[in-house]
Design an enzyme around this catalytic site. Structure first.
Site, PDB file in Angstrom:
ATOM      1  CE  LYS A  78      -4.008   1.717   2.712  1.00  0.00           C
ATOM      2  NZ  LYS A  78      -4.897   1.426   3.864  1.00  0.00           N
ATOM      3  CB  SER A 153      -8.348   3.260   3.110  1.00  0.00           C
ATOM      4  OG  SER A 153      -7.463   2.562   3.981  1.00  0.00           O
ATOM      5  CB  SER A 177      -8.540   0.128   5.721  1.00  0.00           C
ATOM      6  OG  SER A 177      -9.255   1.323   5.798  1.00  0.00           O
TER       7      SER A 177
END
Lengths: 483, 94
Positions: A78, A153, A177
Site C-alpha cells: 500500500k 481504504s 481497511s
C-alpha cells in the site's frame, strides 16, 4: 475462470526450479502493464528493483543456496508503507513526491524472506475512506465489476490480488481497511491483533488502531505472509514478543470442538438481505462441519462505529499536524502561519480536512471530556464485552460488511452512509482483536465476505476455523473474468 | 449543536472558502450527532484508556545511531535549505 496462482504455488515452483523468479516478475510486470490501465490498482510499479531482487533469488537458486520462505513471490504494498528510495504518497497530493528515507519493517522482512516488491497500490488519502475514491491520484475499479468501487481504504492492494496481478499484497486496517475491501473484492484479508505486526514505516492514520496485514486468495497464504511480517520490532514500542508459532500450528483446518459465537447485533436492519442469507449459509457450513454454534449478544457493538469516529479523527488530526510543508513536501510561500495553512490547504483533500476538523473539535476545550474521554471509556467497555464473549466462544462470526460493492459516487457525498460500510469491522480495531474476511459467495453477482474474529493473539484458532471453511467450500477459487 | 468553524479551522491550521464552510456547516453537525450517541452508554465504573495493550514502560537504550545515508536522504527532502540546514520562515518576529 481458472484460479490464480497462490503464494505457496509460486514459492514451491521457484524452489523446485519449475519457474525462475525473473520469469515470474517479467510475467507480472507485463500483466500489470497490459491490464492495470482498466483496474487502476497500482500507483507505481518498481520494475527495476523488482527485476534486481528476482535476479538475486535466481542467483541463490543457481548456487544451490537454501531459499528463504517467500523466494520469488511478487507482493504489492500500500502507498502508505515506506520503501527506501521509492515514493510513498499515502494517496495524497501532500506527499506526491515524498521519497522514503528508510524502509518499513514489514517491507524489510518481506524482502529478507525473498519476496519481490512489485509496486505501490492506490488508497484513500491517508487511508481515510471506504471506497478508495478519496485518493488524490486515480480511481481503482472493482475487478468483478468496473462500475463498482473496490472498497477501501486499501482498495488498490485488494484489487491487485483480486485481479490476479500478485498473489499477495499488504494493506493497513484502522477500521476495516483490509477486511472490507477483501470482502468487496472476493479475497482473503486479515487484520492481526494490535501489536502483532510492527507499524514502523507505516504513515500513521490512527496510531492506537492501525495494523498492517495481508491480502491473499487463501487462508494458508495469509498465514505464510503473516509469519514473515509479524513479531517484536525495536522501532515500534507497541509491537510484542510472540510465543513461537509456526505456519503448521496456524494451519490445522478443523471445525472440531470449535465454539462459534454468532452475535445478533451483526445482523442489523437495513443490511442487504442476500448478504444476510449467504452469511447464514456460511454459518451452516460450520454447524454441519461439527462446530458448536452459540448465539451471543454484544449490546455495545452498535456503539463501536461512533466510538471509532471519535478516536480515529482525534488521533488523525494529531498525526497529520506534521504535514505542513516545512521538512518535506511542498513549501507554501508566506510567513510561518500563512505558510502552514496554505501548504495544508493545497495538500489535503476534502475528506482529510473534514476529519482533521472533526478531530480538532473533539479534542478542543469544552468538548474533550464529552467526546474524547467518553470515547476512550466506551472503547474500554467494548473490549471488556468482547473479552467476556471470548470466555464462551473461540471465534465470533458474521458479515464483514453489510452490503456488496456499490457504484462510484454513490456514497461519496454522504459521509455517514460511507462510514456504515465499516460497521462490523471497527470494533475489531477498537478492541485490538484479530479479524479475517474470507469469501462466502456472491450476491447481485458481487462477492460477499464472512468475518471471523478471535481473542487477542489467538490468530491460530481464527486461521484454523477460516481454513476449515475454505476447505469445505470453493468460493476462493472463483476469479473475475478480466480481459 | 453550535460549532465555531473559524475557531476549529484555526486549531487545525486550515482555511476554508465560504463555499467549503457552508458544506462543513451542513455535514459536521450530523456526524457529531452520530458520535454523541455514546452518551447513552453508562461508563461510570470504567477507566478510560488510550491504549488497550498490556505493555507498560517499553524502554530501549537512548543511544544515538549514526546513519549518514539516511541523514543525507532527509536533507534531500527539505523543501528549502541553506547548505545542510533546514530553512524555515521566522518563528519569532520583531
Amino acid at each position: 475462470m481458472e484460479k490464480f496462482l497462490t503464494v505457496k504455488e509460486i514459492r514451491d515452483a521457484v524452489r523446485d526450479g519449475k519457474m525462475t523468479a525473473t520469469e515470474i516478475v517479467e510475467a507480472t510486470l507485463a500483466d500489470i502493464k497490459a491490464r492495470d490501465g482498466e483496474i487502476g490498482a497500482f500507483l507505481e510499479v518498481f520494475s527495476e528493483d523488482a527485476l534486481a531482487q528476482a535476479a538475486k533469488i535466481d542467483e541463490m537458486k543457481k548456487k544451490g543456496d537454501a531459499l528463504p520462505p517467500l523466494a520469488g513471490v511478487p507482493v504489492a504494498i500500500k502507498d502508505n508503507m515506506l520503501y527506501k528510495g521509492h515514493i510513498a504518497s499515502s494517496g495524497s497530493k501532500m506527499l506526491a513526491e515524498y521519497t522514503s528515507v528508510y524502509t518499513a519493517t514489514v517491507v524489510e522482512r518481506l524482502i529478507a524472506a525473498g519476496a519481490i516488491i512489485i509496486g505501490r497500490t492506490n488508497m484513500d488519502e491517508f487511508a481515510m475512506g471506504s471506497s478508495t475514491e478519496t485518493s488524490a491520484f486515480q480511481k481503482t475499479k472493482n475487478p468483478w465489476d468496473k462500475k463498482k468501487v473496490p472498497g477501501g481504504s486499501s482498495g488498490g492492494s485488494a484489487a491487485a490480488v483480486a485481479a490476479g496481478f500478485v498473489p499477495a499484497s499488504l494493506g493497513s486496517d484502522t477500521g476495516g481497511s483490509i477486511r472490507q475491501p477483501a470482502a468487496l473484492c472476493g479475497i482473503v484479508g486479515m487484520k492481526p491483533t494490535y501489536g502483532r505486526v510492527s507499524r514502523y514505516g507505516l504513515t500513521a492514520l490512527s496510531s492506537s488502531l492501525d495494523q498492517i496485514g495481508p491480502f491473499t486468495h487463501t487462508v494458508e497464504d495469509t498465514a505464510i505472509i503473516l509469519e514473515v511480517i509479524e513479531g517484536k520490532d525495536i522501532h515500534d514500542a507497541t509491537s510484542v514478543d510472540l510465543a513461537e508459532t509456526t505456519v503448521g500450528e496456524l494451519l490445522t483446518p478443523s471445525f472440531e470442538g470449535l465454539r462459534v459465537g454468532v452475535p445478533s447485533e451483526y445482523f442489523i436492519d437495513g443490511m442487504d438481505e442476500d448478504v444476510r442469507k449467504l452469511v447464514l449459509e456460511a454459518i451452516d457450513v460450520f454447524r454441519k462441519g461439527g462446530a458448536e454454534i452459540i448465539d451471543i449478544h454484544l449490546p455495545l457493538n452498535p456503539y463501536a462505529l461512533p466510538t471509532y469516529y471519535i478516536i480515529q479523527p482525534a488521533e488523525a488530526s494529531s498525526n497529520l499536524a506534521r504535514f505542513d510543508g516545512m521538512r518535506y513536501g511542498t513549501r507554501a510561500p508566506g510567513e510561518l502561519e500563512a505558510s502552514y495553512v496554505a501548504a495544508r490547504g493545497a495538500g489535503f483533500g476534502p475528506e482529510v480536512k473534514r476529519r482533521i476538523m472533526l478531530g480538532s473539535f473533539i479534542l478542543s476545550a469544552g468538548y474533550y471530556d464529552a467526546f474524547y474521554k467518553k470515547g476512550l471509556a466506551v472503547r474500554t467497555a467494548i473490549r471488556k464485552e468482547l473479552d467476556d464473549a471470548f470466555k464462551k466462544v473461540d471465534i465470533i462470526i458474521g458479515p464483514t460488511s453489510p452490503s456488496v460493492a456499490w457504484n462510484f459516487g454513490e456514497r461519496f457525498d454522504d459521509p455517514i452512509a460511507m462510514y456504515l460500510a465499516d460497521i462490523f469491522t471497527t470494533a475489531g480495531n477498537i478492541a485490538g482483536i484479530p479479524g479475517i474476511s474470507v469469501p462466502c459467495g456472491f450476491a447481485h453477482d458481487l462477492p460477499v465476505g464472512l468475518q471471523l474474529q478471535a481473542k487477542p493473539f489467538d490468530e491460530a484458532i481464527m486461521f484454523r476455523a477460516a481454513a476449515a471453511y475454505q476447505n469445505a467450500t470453493t468460493w476462493q477459487k472463483y476469479c473475475p473474468e478480466i480481459v | 449543536m453550535d460549532i465555531d468553524l473559524t475557531h476549529i479551522a484555526k486549531l487545525s491550521k486550515l482555511k476554508f472558502s465560504e463555499e467549503e464552510k457552508a458544506k462543513l456547516a451542513a455535514e459536521l453537525p450530523g456526524i457529531i450527532e452520530y458520535i454523541a450517541k455514546l452518551q447513552e452508554v453508562d461508563t461510570n465504573d470504567i477507566d478510560a484508556r488510550a491504549y488497550l495493550t498490556d505493555a507498560v514502560n517499553v524502554f530501549r537504550p537512548d543511544e544515538p545511531v549514526e546513519n549518514e545515508e539516511i541523514r543525507k536522504a532527509i536533507i534531500e527532502e527539505f523543501p528549502k535549505k541553506t547548505a545542510d540546514a533546514l530553512e524555515v520562515p521566522g518563528v519569532f518576529n520583531d
